[in-house]
Motif scaffolding. Structure first.
Motif, PDB file in Angstrom:
ATOM      1  N   ALA A 107      33.297  42.421  39.895  1.00  0.00           N
ATOM      2  CA  ALA A 107      34.578  42.469  39.115  1.00  0.00           C
ATOM      3  C   ALA A 107      33.872  42.873  37.600  1.00  0.00           C
ATOM      4  O   ALA A 107      34.694  43.975  37.066  1.00  0.00           O
ATOM      5  N   ILE A 108      32.714  42.340  36.904  1.00  0.00           N
ATOM      6  CA  ILE A 108      32.165  43.476  36.418  1.00  0.00           C
ATOM      7  C   ILE A 108      32.321  45.105  36.109  1.00  0.00           C
ATOM      8  O   ILE A 108      32.503  46.261  35.546  1.00  0.00           O
ATOM      9  N   ALA A 109      31.101  44.916  37.004  1.00  0.00           N
ATOM     10  CA  ALA A 109      30.361  46.398  37.542  1.00  0.00           C
ATOM     11  C   ALA A 109      31.576  47.296  38.223  1.00  0.00           C
ATOM     12  O   ALA A 109      32.050  48.673  37.323  1.00  0.00           O
ATOM     13  N   ALA A 110      33.288  46.791  38.242  1.00  0.00           N
ATOM     14  CA  ALA A 110      34.254  47.671  38.730  1.00  0.00           C
ATOM     15  C   ALA A 110      35.351  48.036  37.384  1.00  0.00           C
ATOM     16  O   ALA A 110      36.089  48.303  37.695  1.00  0.00           O
ATOM     17  N   ARG A 111      35.164  47.110  36.867  1.00  0.00           N
ATOM     18  CA  ARG A 111      35.768  47.124  35.000  1.00  0.00           C
ATOM     19  C   ARG A 111      37.198  46.637  35.467  1.00  0.00           C
ATOM     20  O   ARG A 111      37.576  47.212  34.564  1.00  0.00           O
TER      21      ARG A 111
END
Length: 243
Positions: free
Chosen positions: A205-209
């Motif tokens: 989720a972080i990587a996908a912003r």
């Protein structure tokens, strides 16, 4: 007859000298070992700390012992009493709900900000700590799980780029290490694999912003831990026997 004098015998080797202990290494040794004993509940809350016994145990003077105790006191693991003696700090179960409120909020805030603000290199650091956690998880090494879990969430907070939230979250993570030890004990140091999956989902989720999903996942992750601790604290272990 050969009158050539025999060559002199080589001088015996000088006795090997032990390497000198680096300045401050004694403090670190005592600090690391005592911290592990406290976090692993080998030294239960309220246990008295005897500086003389520690000096004998570690074969060092009392000065580095006191320095190590001072560091542990800053972290909230040691209480210094009015008579200058020390004891392992109690866990404040009465106000545990306030700790749960604060750390759940920090899980959410820092993970949201990481999804919003991460920069090049942040994800590699987060994933490296997750890899270390997986190794500790497979070894059922509770202390390593506690340490790498802290580093994992700290790296997420650092990616959020808010030093005030980072400072508060680190304090909560450090103060909660014994509570997390109880969490792992409740699973006999074999927590469900879903913990790893939760970490991985947060990274994705972080990587996908994806800020909204990062928030949902962080809250669920905190809720799972808090729920298990609450269940542990309230379990009924009374024996039903005839008297």
């Amino acid at each position: 007859m050969d009158n050539t004098p025999a060559p002199p015998e080589p001088a015996p080797p000088e006795p090997a000298q032990l390497p000198e202990r680096k300045r401050g290494s004694g403090v670190k040794m005592v600090y690391d070992l005592l911290r592990d004993d406290i976090l692993d509940l080998v030294l239960p809350p309220g246990s008295p700390i005897d500086e003389v016994q520690l000096a004998e145990r570690f074969a060092i003077s009392r000065t580095p012992i006191r320095e190590a105790l001072a560091r542990l006191a800053i972290e909230g693991l040691i209480d210094t009493l009015p008579n200058r003696s020390s004891m392992v700090a109690q866990i404040d179960f009465v106000n545990l709900h306030t700790f749960f409120d604060a750390i759940t909020l920090m899980y959410r805030v820092t993970t949201r900000l990481a999804a919003q603000n991460w920069r090049a290199g942040d994800l590699e650091v987060i994933r490296a700590h997750q890899a270390d956690y997986v190794v500790a998880f497979a070894a059922h090494d509770a202390l390593a799980m506690i340490r790498t879990n802290r580093d994992f969430h700290a790296a997420i907070a650092e990616a959020g780029r808010n030093p005030y939230y980072l400072s508060l979250f680190l304090r909560l993570l450090d103060e909660g290490r014994r509570i997390l030890r109880l969490y792992y004990q409740s699973f006999d140091d074999r927590p469900p694999a879903s913990v790893i999956a939760e970490h991985e989902a947060m990274i994705d989720a972080i990587a996908a912003r994806d800020v909204a999903r990062a928030d949902v996942l962080a809250k669920a992750h905190a809720d799972q831990i808090v729920g298990q601790i609450r269940q542990l604290m309230t379990r009924d272990q009374r024996q039903d026997i005839a008297l």
